[in-house]
Design a protein around this motif. Structure first.
Motif, PDB file in Angstrom:
ATOM      1  N   ALA A   1      -7.648  -6.519  -8.556  1.00 29.21           N
ATOM      2  CA  ALA A   1      -7.722  -7.599  -7.575  1.00 29.21           C
ATOM      3  C   ALA A   1      -7.486  -7.079  -6.162  1.00 29.21           C
ATOM      4  O   ALA A   1      -7.607  -7.831  -5.195  1.00 29.21           O
ATOM      5  CB  ALA A   1      -6.702  -8.687  -7.898  1.00 29.21           C
ATOM      6  N   ASN A   2      -7.156  -5.802  -6.047  1.00 26.39           N
ATOM      7  CA  ASN A   2      -6.879  -5.187  -4.757  1.00 26.39           C
ATOM      8  C   ASN A   2      -8.173  -4.574  -4.216  1.00 26.39           C
ATOM      9  O   ASN A   2      -8.706  -3.625  -4.802  1.00 26.39           O
ATOM     10  CB  ASN A   2      -5.808  -4.110  -4.938  1.00 26.39           C
ATOM     11  CG  ASN A   2      -5.408  -3.465  -3.627  1.00 26.39           C
ATOM     12  OD1 ASN A   2      -5.738  -3.964  -2.553  1.00 26.39           O
ATOM     13  ND2 ASN A   2      -4.718  -2.344  -3.722  1.00 26.39           N
ATOM     14  N   PRO A   3      -8.717  -5.072  -3.117  1.00 27.13           N
ATOM     15  CA  PRO A   3     -10.002  -4.554  -2.615  1.00 27.13           C
ATOM     16  C   PRO A   3     -10.005  -3.048  -2.391  1.00 27.13           C
ATOM     17  O   PRO A   3     -11.042  -2.405  -2.533  1.00 27.13           O
ATOM     18  CB  PRO A   3     -10.201  -5.310  -1.295  1.00 27.13           C
ATOM     19  CG  PRO A   3      -9.374  -6.547  -1.429  1.00 27.13           C
ATOM     20  CD  PRO A   3      -8.186  -6.145  -2.260  1.00 27.13           C
ATOM     21  N   SER A   4      -8.857  -2.479  -2.054  1.00 24.70           N
ATOM     22  CA  SER A   4      -8.790  -1.044  -1.778  1.00 24.70           C
ATOM     23  C   SER A   4      -8.228  -0.249  -2.945  1.00 24.70           C
ATOM     24  O   SER A   4      -7.961   0.943  -2.803  1.00 24.70           O
ATOM     25  CB  SER A   4      -7.934  -0.791  -0.536  1.00 24.70           C
ATOM     26  OG  SER A   4      -6.612  -1.265  -0.735  1.00 24.70           O
TER      27      SER A   4
ATOM     28  N   ALA B   1       0.844  -1.195   0.000  1.00 25.78           N
ATOM     29  CA  ALA B   1       0.000   0.000   0.000  1.00 25.78           C
ATOM     30  C   ALA B   1       0.881   1.248   0.000  1.00 25.78           C
ATOM     31  O   ALA B   1       1.886   1.307   0.710  1.00 25.78           O
ATOM     32  CB  ALA B   1      -0.916  -0.004   1.219  1.00 25.78           C
ATOM     33  N   GLY B   2       0.504   2.224  -0.797  1.00 27.57           N
ATOM     34  CA  GLY B   2       1.277   3.458  -0.875  1.00 27.57           C
ATOM     35  C   GLY B   2       2.428   3.431  -1.849  1.00 27.57           C
ATOM     36  O   GLY B   2       3.128   4.432  -2.012  1.00 27.57           O
TER      37      GLY B   2
ATOM     38  N   VAL C   1       5.592  -7.225 -12.581  1.00 28.88           N
ATOM     39  CA  VAL C   1       6.269  -5.951 -12.325  1.00 28.88           C
ATOM     40  C   VAL C   1       6.156  -5.616 -10.848  1.00 28.88           C
ATOM     41  O   VAL C   1       5.053  -5.607 -10.287  1.00 28.88           O
ATOM     42  CB  VAL C   1       5.639  -4.814 -13.166  1.00 28.88           C
ATOM     43  CG1 VAL C   1       6.323  -3.487 -12.848  1.00 28.88           C
ATOM     44  CG2 VAL C   1       5.742  -5.131 -14.656  1.00 28.88           C
ATOM     45  N   ALA C   2       7.282  -5.351 -10.222  1.00 31.15           N
ATOM     46  CA  ALA C   2       7.306  -4.916  -8.825  1.00 31.15           C
ATOM     47  C   ALA C   2       7.326  -3.393  -8.779  1.00 31.15           C
ATOM     48  O   ALA C   2       8.102  -2.755  -9.501  1.00 31.15           O
ATOM     49  CB  ALA C   2       8.539  -5.475  -8.119  1.00 31.15           C
TER      50      ALA C   2
ATOM     51  N   VAL D   1      -4.065  -6.573 -20.473  1.00 29.40           N
ATOM     52  CA  VAL D   1      -4.691  -6.586 -19.152  1.00 29.40           C
ATOM     53  C   VAL D   1      -3.659  -6.101 -18.144  1.00 29.40           C
ATOM     54  O   VAL D   1      -2.578  -6.688 -18.015  1.00 29.40           O
ATOM     55  CB  VAL D   1      -5.186  -7.996 -18.768  1.00 29.40           C
ATOM     56  CG1 VAL D   1      -5.628  -8.023 -17.307  1.00 29.40           C
ATOM     57  CG2 VAL D   1      -6.323  -8.435 -19.672  1.00 29.40           C
ATOM     58  N   LEU D   2      -3.975  -5.009 -17.449  1.00 36.20           N
ATOM     59  CA  LEU D   2      -3.136  -4.507 -16.368  1.00 36.20           C
ATOM     60  C   LEU D   2      -3.774  -4.939 -15.054  1.00 36.20           C
ATOM     61  O   LEU D   2      -4.834  -4.442 -14.674  1.00 36.20           O
ATOM     62  CB  LEU D   2      -3.038  -2.984 -16.436  1.00 36.20           C
ATOM     63  CG  LEU D   2      -2.342  -2.411 -17.682  1.00 36.20           C
ATOM     64  CD1 LEU D   2      -2.467  -0.897 -17.717  1.00 36.20           C
ATOM     65  CD2 LEU D   2      -0.883  -2.821 -17.730  1.00 36.20           C
ATOM     66  N   LEU D   3      -3.143  -5.884 -14.384  1.00 37.17           N
ATOM     67  CA  LEU D   3      -3.680  -6.468 -13.152  1.00 37.17           C
ATOM     68  C   LEU D   3      -3.037  -5.808 -11.940  1.00 37.17           C
ATOM     69  O   LEU D   3      -1.823  -5.915 -11.741  1.00 37.17           O
ATOM     70  CB  LEU D   3      -3.417  -7.974 -13.135  1.00 37.17           C
ATOM     71  CG  LEU D   3      -3.636  -8.697 -11.800  1.00 37.17           C
ATOM     72  CD1 LEU D   3      -5.111  -8.667 -11.404  1.00 37.17           C
ATOM     73  CD2 LEU D   3      -3.131 -10.139 -11.882  1.00 37.17           C
ATOM     74  N   GLU D   4      -3.842  -5.112 -11.133  1.00 37.33           N
ATOM     75  CA  GLU D   4      -3.324  -4.586  -9.873  1.00 37.33           C
ATOM     76  C   GLU D   4      -3.520  -5.631  -8.792  1.00 37.33           C
ATOM     77  O   GLU D   4      -4.647  -5.966  -8.413  1.00 37.33           O
ATOM     78  CB  GLU D   4      -4.008  -3.282  -9.459  1.00 37.33           C
ATOM     79  CG  GLU D   4      -3.430  -2.786  -8.130  1.00 37.33           C
ATOM     80  CD  GLU D   4      -3.938  -1.418  -7.711  1.00 37.33           C
ATOM     81  OE1 GLU D   4      -3.609  -1.002  -6.568  1.00 37.33           O
ATOM     82  OE2 GLU D   4      -4.632  -0.772  -8.508  1.00 37.33           O
ATOM     83  N   ASP D   5      -2.410  -6.167  -8.282  1.00 35.72           N
ATOM     84  CA  ASP D   5      -2.470  -7.184  -7.242  1.00 35.72           C
ATOM     85  C   ASP D   5      -2.752  -6.531  -5.889  1.00 35.72           C
ATOM     86  O   ASP D   5      -2.768  -5.312  -5.750  1.00 35.72           O
ATOM     87  CB  ASP D   5      -1.152  -7.959  -7.206  1.00 35.72           C
ATOM     88  CG  ASP D   5      -1.336  -9.384  -6.720  1.00 35.72           C
ATOM     89  OD1 ASP D   5      -2.432  -9.700  -6.208  1.00 35.72           O
ATOM     90  OD2 ASP D   5      -0.391 -10.184  -6.830  1.00 35.72           O
ATOM     91  N   ARG D   6      -2.951  -7.361  -4.893  1.00 35.12           N
ATOM     92  CA  ARG D   6      -3.293  -6.885  -3.559  1.00 35.12           C
ATOM     93  C   ARG D   6      -2.145  -6.124  -2.914  1.00 35.12           C
ATOM     94  O   ARG D   6      -0.989  -6.267  -3.297  1.00 35.12           O
ATOM     95  CB  ARG D   6      -3.695  -8.067  -2.678  1.00 35.12           C
ATOM     96  CG  ARG D   6      -4.941  -8.773  -3.180  1.00 35.12           C
ATOM     97  CD  ARG D   6      -5.400  -9.828  -2.211  1.00 35.12           C
ATOM     98  NE  ARG D   6      -6.662 -10.423  -2.642  1.00 35.12           N
ATOM     99  CZ  ARG D   6      -7.370 -11.275  -1.930  1.00 35.12           C
ATOM    100  NH1 ARG D   6      -6.943 -11.657  -0.742  1.00 35.12           N
ATOM    101  NH2 ARG D   6      -8.503 -11.765  -2.389  1.00 35.12           N
ATOM    102  N   ASP D   7      -2.485  -5.306  -1.923  1.00 37.02           N
ATOM    103  CA  ASP D   7      -1.476  -4.572  -1.159  1.00 37.02           C
ATOM    104  C   ASP D   7      -0.766  -5.544  -0.232  1.00 37.02           C
ATOM    105  O   ASP D   7      -1.228  -5.813   0.883  1.00 37.02           O
ATOM    106  CB  ASP D   7      -2.132  -3.454  -0.332  1.00 37.02           C
ATOM    107  CG  ASP D   7      -2.661  -2.328  -1.199  1.00 37.02           C
ATOM    108  OD1 ASP D   7      -2.181  -2.190  -2.337  1.00 37.02           O
ATOM    109  OD2 ASP D   7      -3.549  -1.595  -0.725  1.00 37.02           O
TER     110      ASP D   7
END
Length: 294
Positions: A157-160, A132-133, A216-217, A195-201
């Motif tokens: 995929a990140n709830p927030s 996060a952040g 990608v990190a 597809v750009l997948l945002e993973d969880r925090d």
């Protein structure tokens, strides 16, 4: 079977005034193609082809045929047999795909092996991971906007995670954090190109993939020291954010340190403006799509 069922979709095209053969060859290499249709406005003016003996060569419109996407698949096959070098599948909005002798042979091999025609290409899936952040959501929004020429879908995929900006299509599905969930989501996005997948925090752990094409990190520049080869074993790139909050020397040192610890990774530092550093990241993502096009 129709022309759209056997074409290679999302064709790379060039304008009629593009004559730099080195640039043409580089574009072919990035896209993994041997044929680049040439457009002069709305008119098909020929094509660049990769010749095994002469390098890249330009052919005239008389060797490039056109068909509608709903034309019977036999029509482009006949055109190729009668001397066309490439057949462009063209809809109302422009070229939708190309058909070459390679495509026809792929169709024949698939039919012989499976009794089915050529499959449509799968979208390129770029998984973006970080705490996060770190700036994942903002990076994804900016990247999607910069790559407006691609059929892009943001999978959240990140709830927030923040919503995608503008006209970018977004799918919110927390199950995409796992392999089975991602596979299901991608199957439902057959029309997407990227597809750009945002993973969880979560702490970065890209030692194993979940079915994506690119990992990608993303981390703030001042936290770059936390990245280790063990955490990035299956990654392809690292993006260091908030680079504009540090001096040029600090940015250079951070990039070099990550590259030294994790050799083989593309390491880029971006700030909040759409400058050359951000443009380099966007070009890198674009190359990943070109290399995986069907």
């Amino acid at each position: 079977m129709r022309a759209r069922d056997v074409m290679s979709g999302h064709p790379v095209t060039v304008t009629a005034d593009e004559v730099d053969t080195a640039a043409i060859a580089g574009l072919m290499d990035d896209a993994g193609t041997r044929h680049l249709p040439i457009l002069d406005g709305d008119r098909l003016a020929g094509a660049w082809i990769a010749d095994p003996d002469a390098g890249v060569a330009r052919i005239g419109a008389d060797r490039v045929a056109e068909v509608a996407p709903d034309a019977d698949a036999e029509e482009p096959v006949r055109m190729l047999l009668e001397g066309a070098e490439v057949v462009v599948v063209r809809g109302d909005a422009g070229p939708l795909g190309v058909i070459t002798r390679t495509d026809v042979m792929s169709m024949v091999r698939a039919a012989m092996a499976q009794g089915a025609g050529r499959r449509h290409p799968r979208p390129t899936v770029v998984r973006v991971a970080g705490v996060a952040g770190a700036g994942k959501s903002r990076l994804i929004r900016r990247t999607a906007a910069a790559l407006s020429g691609y059929e892009t879908v943001v999978v959240q995929a990140n709830p927030s995670g923040s919503a995608a900006a503008g006209d970018v299509r977004e799918v919110r599905d927390t199950s995409a954090h796992w392999r089975a969930g991602l596979a299901r989501v991608v199957r439902e996005l057959a029309d997407a190109e990227l597809v750009l997948l945002e993973d969880r925090d979560e702490d970065i752990d890209l030692a194993r993939g979940i079915g994506e094409d690119v990992q990608v990190a993303v981390t703030r520049l001042d936290a770059a020291g936390s990245l280790t080869p063990e955490r990035l074993g299956d990654a392809q790139a690292v993006v260091l954010t908030r680079a504009d909050e540090a001096g040029a020397d600090a940015v250079r040192d951070a990039v070099e340190a990550v590259a030294a610890r994790c050799p083989g990774l593309a390491v880029m530092a971006v700030g909040s403006s759409d400058d050359e550093a951000f443009a380099a990241w966007v070009r890198w993502v674009g190359r990943q799509v070109l290399r995986r096009r069907g």
